[in-house]
Design a protein around this motif. Sequence first.
Motif, mmCIF file in Angstrom:
data_model
loop_
_atom_site.group_PDB
_atom_site.id
_atom_site.type_symbol
_atom_site.label_atom_id
_atom_site.label_comp_id
_atom_site.label_asym_id
_atom_site.label_seq_id
_atom_site.Cartn_x
_atom_site.Cartn_y
_atom_site.Cartn_z
ATOM 1 N N VAL A 247 -84.680 186.568 69.042
ATOM 2 C CA VAL A 247 -85.220 186.642 67.688
ATOM 3 C C VAL A 247 -85.717 188.060 67.441
ATOM 4 N N THR A 248 -85.811 188.428 66.183
ATOM 5 C CA THR A 248 -86.299 189.757 65.845
ATOM 6 C C THR A 248 -87.753 189.895 66.273
ATOM 7 N N ASN A 249 -88.049 190.975 66.942
ATOM 8 C CA ASN A 249 -89.403 191.211 67.425
ATOM 9 C C ASN A 249 -90.298 191.632 66.256
ATOM 10 N N PRO A 250 -91.354 190.843 65.944
ATOM 11 C CA PRO A 250 -92.197 191.170 64.793
ATOM 12 C C PRO A 250 -93.329 192.149 65.095
ATOM 13 N N MET A 251 -93.483 192.552 66.352
ATOM 14 C CA MET A 251 -94.640 193.350 66.729
ATOM 15 C C MET A 251 -94.428 194.829 66.427
ATOM 16 N N ARG A 252 -95.547 195.519 66.182
ATOM 17 C CA ARG A 252 -95.489 196.951 65.931
ATOM 18 C C ARG A 252 -95.199 197.720 67.214
ATOM 19 N N THR A 253 -94.448 198.810 67.091
ATOM 20 C CA THR A 253 -94.194 199.695 68.224
ATOM 21 C C THR A 253 -95.497 200.358 68.643
#
Length: 388
Positions: free
Chosen positions: A240-246
């Motif tokens: 799934v697309t990672n929703p967290m900030r870099t």
Amino acid sequence: MTDRFSITDAPAEFLSAPLRLTIDLGAIADNWRDMARRSGKARAAAVVKADAYGLGIEDVGQTLYHAGARDFFVAVPAEGATLRPYAPEARIFVLSGIWPGQEDTFFDNDLVPVIASEEQLAFWMALLSERGPYPCALHVDTGFNRLGLPLADALALADDVSRPSSLDPVLVMSHLACGDDPTSTMNRQQLEKFQKVSAAFEGIDCSLSASAGIFLGPEYHFDLTRPGIALYGGEAVHGVTNPMRTVIKAEARILQIREAKGGESVSYGASHVLARDSRLAVASVGYADGYLRNLSGHGVALRQTGLAGANGVIAGHRVPALGRVTMDLTVFDVTDLPENQVRNGDYVELVGPAMPLDEVARAAGTIGYEMLTGLGLRYERVYLDGEV
């Protein structure tokens, strides 16, 4: 939005360092707030073991404490002692539990041991008989077969009317084996076992989910969640697309740009032979810095499978690693970059906003956890505070 990682006012030793690591504390705080929101009615703790996944337990711990975290998890008591001044009113749980000789570290720093075996439980009870009541946590194995009291033993302990009143667990926890795979039937199996544990220890906070489990939904949240990798920008769930900030940007200085002819070889073992005349950028990073040997373009076992090696990013362009990653140096192919876009002394982005952590990890045949915790000591670090 301004690129938070483009720093021009950092100390000179950072701007000129062979290896640079920029850590965005504001992004870590935002990621914790995101996971706290996703935890619904449960409180969100913060997992800061392994030196906050390689990013610095002092700075990261203080940031998370100021963001609102009041429960922290570390692996060993020394980590808890280091964290304590930066999280003064927090509960700090030590996942490896307590062993003889560690008592002073626990009591002097107000650390909570996570009891995971009958041996630890016996030692803890003997210790309480000398020192008096003190909180602990209980780890129950629900199918992982790593740490934890057997399920039957935990249920028996809950029902034991002769259990000393000095045994005062403030938390009962378990850990999902396949939380990163939402399709796994083991998640439901472990949930049902832990629901029995929760019912048996009525009135005591319960915790089952780390980062991945939080995404499984409210059933898995119980009273306390334990986000870890998600705080640091890593993927918690596969596919799934990672929703967290870099959170980080790791860069290596280009020490030399050299010309090489088609037919010549690159790096140890002459495992990569150039198909064309090429320009090569030799960067100051290697496996001693956590840039794993399996990121090599050629000439290591994983690469024999036909998988591509790593890429770096220079001036917005991806550049492939060529030949073997060595202890201190890695070669990147910059032939396709305009000559005026790369020169000696420039930096190649190894991991960051343009080169996602988990993509690099997959190129090495591993996971973001290993990439983060393996960051070496030679990176000059700078921490970004606040929010965008």
